[in-house]
Design a protein around this motif. Structure first.
Motif, PDB file in Angstrom:
ATOM      1  N   ALA A   1      -1.419   7.244  13.972  1.00 35.82           N
ATOM      2  CA  ALA A   1      -1.100   7.513  12.798  1.00 35.82           C
ATOM      3  C   ALA A   1      -1.386   5.634  12.338  1.00 35.82           C
ATOM      4  CB  ALA A   1      -0.672   8.509  12.464  1.00 35.82           C
ATOM      5  N   PRO A   2      -1.955   5.604  11.479  1.00 34.15           N
ATOM      6  CA  PRO A   2      -1.387   4.247  10.857  1.00 34.15           C
ATOM      7  C   PRO A   2      -0.266   4.358   9.938  1.00 34.15           C
ATOM      8  CG  PRO A   2      -3.186   5.146  10.314  1.00 34.15           C
ATOM      9  CD  PRO A   2      -2.694   6.142  10.691  1.00 34.15           C
ATOM     10  N   ASP A   3       0.302   2.940  10.346  1.00 30.21           N
ATOM     11  CA  ASP A   3       2.110   2.686   8.711  1.00 30.21           C
ATOM     12  C   ASP A   3       2.073   4.175   7.796  1.00 30.21           C
ATOM     13  OD1 ASP A   3       2.711   1.675  11.811  1.00 30.21           O
ATOM     14  OD2 ASP A   3       2.443  -0.157  10.338  1.00 30.21           O
ATOM     15  N   ARG A   4       0.581   3.970   7.508  1.00 31.20           N
ATOM     16  CA  ARG A   4       0.517   4.481   5.979  1.00 31.20           C
ATOM     17  C   ARG A   4       0.609   6.203   6.229  1.00 31.20           C
ATOM     18  NH1 ARG A   4      -3.962   1.630   3.139  1.00 31.20           N
ATOM     19  NH2 ARG A   4      -3.047   3.450   1.562  1.00 31.20           N
TER      20      ARG A   4
ATOM     21  N   THR B   1       2.495   4.961   0.658  1.00 30.20           N
ATOM     22  CA  THR B   1       2.205   5.681   2.160  1.00 30.20           C
ATOM     23  C   THR B   1       1.513   7.519   1.391  1.00 30.20           C
ATOM     24  OG1 THR B   1       5.044   5.463   1.747  1.00 30.20           O
ATOM     25  CG2 THR B   1       3.998   3.973   3.349  1.00 30.20           C
TER      26      THR B   1
ATOM     27  N   SER C   1      -7.504   8.271  15.782  1.00 29.42           N
ATOM     28  CA  SER C   1      -7.272   7.446  14.952  1.00 29.42           C
ATOM     29  C   SER C   1      -8.482   7.397  14.188  1.00 29.42           C
ATOM     30  CB  SER C   1      -7.405   6.578  16.021  1.00 29.42           C
ATOM     31  OG  SER C   1      -7.362   4.553  15.378  1.00 29.42           O
ATOM     32  N   ASN C   2      -9.542   7.362  14.324  1.00 24.69           N
ATOM     33  CA  ASN C   2     -11.115   7.623  13.706  1.00 24.69           C
ATOM     34  C   ASN C   2     -11.102   8.327  13.164  1.00 24.69           C
ATOM     35  OD1 ASN C   2     -12.386   5.220  14.955  1.00 24.69           O
ATOM     36  ND2 ASN C   2     -13.674   6.896  16.392  1.00 24.69           N
TER      37      ASN C   2
ATOM     38  N   LEU D   1      -7.252   8.762   6.146  1.00 21.25           N
ATOM     39  CA  LEU D   1      -6.822   7.922   5.517  1.00 21.25           C
ATOM     40  C   LEU D   1      -7.972   7.018   4.162  1.00 21.25           C
ATOM     41  CD1 LEU D   1      -4.278   6.061   4.336  1.00 21.25           C
ATOM     42  CD2 LEU D   1      -5.163   4.420   6.058  1.00 21.25           C
ATOM     43  N   ASP D   2      -8.988   7.387   4.654  1.00 22.90           N
ATOM     44  CA  ASP D   2     -10.019   6.132   3.478  1.00 22.90           C
ATOM     45  C   ASP D   2     -10.147   6.990   2.447  1.00 22.90           C
ATOM     46  OD1 ASP D   2     -10.665   4.413   5.075  1.00 22.90           O
ATOM     47  OD2 ASP D   2     -13.004   4.823   5.858  1.00 22.90           O
TER      48      ASP D   2
ATOM     49  N   SER E   1       0.766  -1.517  -0.237  1.00 18.50           N
ATOM     50  CA  SER E   1       0.322   0.108  -0.091  1.00 18.50           C
ATOM     51  C   SER E   1       0.379   0.947  -0.205  1.00 18.50           C
ATOM     52  CB  SER E   1      -0.741   0.030   1.562  1.00 18.50           C
ATOM     53  OG  SER E   1      -1.926  -1.050   0.837  1.00 18.50           O
TER      54      SER E   1
ATOM     55  N   GLY F   1      -8.246   7.537  10.109  1.00 19.09           N
ATOM     56  CA  GLY F   1      -8.636   6.766   9.945  1.00 19.09           C
ATOM     57  C   GLY F   1      -9.521   7.333   8.590  1.00 19.09           C
TER      58      GLY F   1
END
Ligand SMILES: Cc1cc2nc3c(=O)[nH]c(=O)nc-3n(C[C@H](O)[C@H](O)[C@H](O)COP(=O)(O)O)c2cc1C
Length: 186
Positions: free
Chosen positions: A31-34, A4, A170-171, A177-178, A2, A174
């Motif tokens: 934060a997500p790894d991405r 980043t 986090s939400n 990121l979406d 994926s 997310g």
């Protein structure tokens, strides 16, 4: 594998021990790894905005601001409210983005750290929404959130440990990121 995304965090408070900065530091932590998180810290070094000075050669601090925005895939703002509106230094920073093209179409979101006592900083965020509209940034509504941050919720590292607050941050990330994933796939 994926893709980043470079996420540029921009805080509206210059104050040491800022709750807004803590929310951004927490966003970087959860934060997500991405996401690759970067912090813009040049607000206080910017000259007062003057259209006459928005010409080459630009002030180095303006070049730095616009370069960091250009390099980012998304922007995350977190600002307090001062006297019913945006802090002057933060608005000055935003004014410098209007003359550049780097922010046009850039996905952006805000987290509002205000404790609801004085109206939840609604004036500042209505103003931020309007200003981002003028800059041409794309506001990702689903990623914007009001997450009140008590000054007691973080220590010297400025990272919030409360799991409920971390989950809310986090939400938001997310949702951002979406948005970035959907934009890439269309
Ligand atoms: C000069 C000044 C004006 C303020 N005006 C407002 C205001 O209009 N509305 C509000 O909700 N809070 C107001 N506040 C409170 C700040 O927004 C609050 O302390 C916030 O936590 C500061 O953010 P920081 O912790 O990131 O520095 C004001 C604070 C100061 C110092």
């Amino acid at each position: 594998m994926s893709a980043t995304h470079d996420l540029l965090m921009i805080c509206g408070s210059l104050r040491a021990g800022s709750t807004n900065e803590a929310l951004l530091r927490t966003a970087a932590d959860v934060a997500p790894d991405r996401f690759n998180a970067h912090f813009y810290t040049g607000t206080a070094a910017l000259p007062h905005f003057n259209p006459d000075h928005d010409v080459d050669p630009l002030h180095p601090a303006v070049i730095e601001l616009r370069s960091m925005i250009a390099a980012a895939d998304a922007l995350l703002f977190c600002t307090p409210e001062y006297a019913g509106g945006l802090p002057g230094s933060f608005k000055n920073m935003l004014d410098w983005t209007v003359g550049g093209v780097d922010i046009v179409g850039k996905p952006a979101a805000w987290l509002n750290a205000s404790n609801a006592g004085r109206g939840g900083a609604a004036g500042a965020h209505a103003s931020l929404r309007a200003v981002l509209g003028f800059t041409g940034a794309t506001l990702v509504e689903d990623a914007c959130a009001h997450i009140p941050v008590p000054r007691s919720s973080f220590g010297d590292d400025g990272v919030i440990r409360d799991e409920e607050l971390r989950g809310q941050v986090s939400n938001s990330l997310g949702a951002l990121l979406d948005h970035l994933t959907a934009a890439r796939d269309t």
